[in-house]
Design a protein around this motif. Sequence first.
Motif, PDB file in Angstrom:
ATOM      1  N   PHE A  15       0.995  -1.334  -0.053  1.00  0.00           N
ATOM      2  CA  PHE A  15      -0.102   0.011  -0.040  1.00  0.00           C
ATOM      3  C   PHE A  15       0.801   1.174   0.113  1.00  0.00           C
ATOM      4  O   PHE A  15       2.111   1.176   0.339  1.00  0.00           O
ATOM      5  N   VAL A  16       0.338   2.348  -0.288  1.00  0.00           N
ATOM      6  CA  VAL A  16       0.898   3.559  -0.103  1.00  0.00           C
ATOM      7  C   VAL A  16      -0.096   4.588   0.058  1.00  0.00           C
ATOM      8  O   VAL A  16      -1.075   4.668  -0.199  1.00  0.00           O
ATOM      9  N   LEU A  17       0.505   5.509   1.204  1.00  0.00           N
ATOM     10  CA  LEU A  17      -0.416   6.575   1.494  1.00  0.00           C
ATOM     11  C   LEU A  17      -0.167   8.033   0.733  1.00  0.00           C
ATOM     12  O   LEU A  17       1.324   8.109   0.438  1.00  0.00           O
ATOM     13  N   VAL A  18      -0.975   8.538   0.152  1.00  0.00           N
ATOM     14  CA  VAL A  18      -0.763   9.749  -0.516  1.00  0.00           C
ATOM     15  C   VAL A  18      -1.528  10.922   0.218  1.00  0.00           C
ATOM     16  O   VAL A  18      -2.356  11.083  -0.283  1.00  0.00           O
ATOM     17  N   PRO A  19      -0.815  11.480   0.908  1.00  0.00           N
ATOM     18  CA  PRO A  19      -1.409  12.590   1.655  1.00  0.00           C
ATOM     19  C   PRO A  19      -1.712  13.740   0.664  1.00  0.00           C
ATOM     20  O   PRO A  19      -0.895  14.265  -0.379  1.00  0.00           O
ATOM     21  N   GLY A  20      -2.822  14.411   0.775  1.00  0.00           N
ATOM     22  CA  GLY A  20      -3.427  15.648  -0.022  1.00  0.00           C
ATOM     23  C   GLY A  20      -3.895  15.088  -1.406  1.00  0.00           C
ATOM     24  O   GLY A  20      -4.042  16.022  -2.071  1.00  0.00           O
TER      25      GLY A  20
END
Length: 111
Positions: A15-20
Amino acid sequence: MLTKQQIDEFHREGFVLVPGLLEPAEQERYNARFLDIAQGNAPPDMTVMRDVMVVKGAVTPKTPIHGINKIMNLETDPILFDYARHPATLAIARQLTGDRRLYTISTNEVT
């Protein structure tokens, strides 16, 4: 677009978190709908999977949201399916998967 570091993280962690990625108003719309579903207001053909220990009553989740493991058939809910079809979400998915057709977990095509 994702950086090389984010792509590597995705391949390493799954998974990857993509803030904004989404505007705050969009996030609030999706969060509000998810909370509504967590409180029992899901469409009849949506599957809301809860942690087995919560279902058995062995564990009480901090909030209704904390007791949910996954939601299946989100395409039956116009607000949540809108998230799956959101241009920013699709751009990230395409960057990670290439030009393949994209499907929700229940195999409905979203592109």
